[in-house]
Write a protein that holds these residues in place. Sequence first.
Motif, short mmCIF file in Angstrom:
data_model
loop_
_atom_site.label_atom_id
_atom_site.label_comp_id
_atom_site.label_asym_id
_atom_site.label_seq_id
_atom_site.Cartn_x
_atom_site.Cartn_y
_atom_site.Cartn_z
N ASP A 1 46.07 43.75 37.60
CA ASP A 1 45.34 42.84 37.53
C ASP A 1 44.19 42.78 38.65
O ASP A 1 44.69 42.86 39.71
CB ASP A 1 45.84 41.39 37.21
N HIS B 1 42.08 41.13 41.13
CA HIS B 1 42.06 39.65 41.83
C HIS B 1 40.96 39.18 42.31
O HIS B 1 40.90 38.37 43.32
CB HIS B 1 43.35 39.80 42.93
N ARG B 2 39.95 39.95 42.09
CA ARG B 2 38.61 39.67 42.43
C ARG B 2 37.70 39.62 41.36
O ARG B 2 37.78 40.30 40.44
CB ARG B 2 38.09 40.37 43.65
N PRO B 3 36.30 39.22 41.46
CA PRO B 3 35.45 39.10 40.43
C PRO B 3 34.93 40.40 39.56
O PRO B 3 34.93 40.51 38.38
CB PRO B 3 34.33 38.55 40.91
N SER B 4 35.05 41.54 40.39
CA SER B 4 34.76 42.74 39.90
C SER B 4 35.04 43.85 40.67
O SER B 4 35.36 43.73 42.05
CB SER B 4 33.03 42.81 39.67
#
Length: 116
Positions: free
Chosen positions: A6, A8-11
């Motif tokens: 997954d 773990h940051r916006p993009s």
Amino acid sequence: MPRLCDLHRPSAVLGSAEWAFACHVDGRATVGELTAASGVTLHDAIELVTRLIRAGLCTIIAVAAPALADGKPAGGAAPPLPRRVRQAVPSVADSLPARPDPGLLRQILDGLNSLK
């Protein structure tokens, strides 16, 4: 083995090569197997996995060696890796005589003077 994880940051920004390679990462295939599946060289596969890890989309999972019936790893213990032995490299100064031969120096000087 690499597996996707997954974000773990916006993009994350992926190029087409990373995206195409990521489509083959399933968490079961080794990097060597991914080279065959994706059609890239081993060097490129390692670079692509590194880029995916840096983008936060991939992680490396450890794989236990298959065990035999007696519980020991297949093939026995891995042999120790060879160690690099650092050897002293002789310098040019070590191969020169301590004092030059005066007769040889005189011959060289005479030869150079004759070129004038």
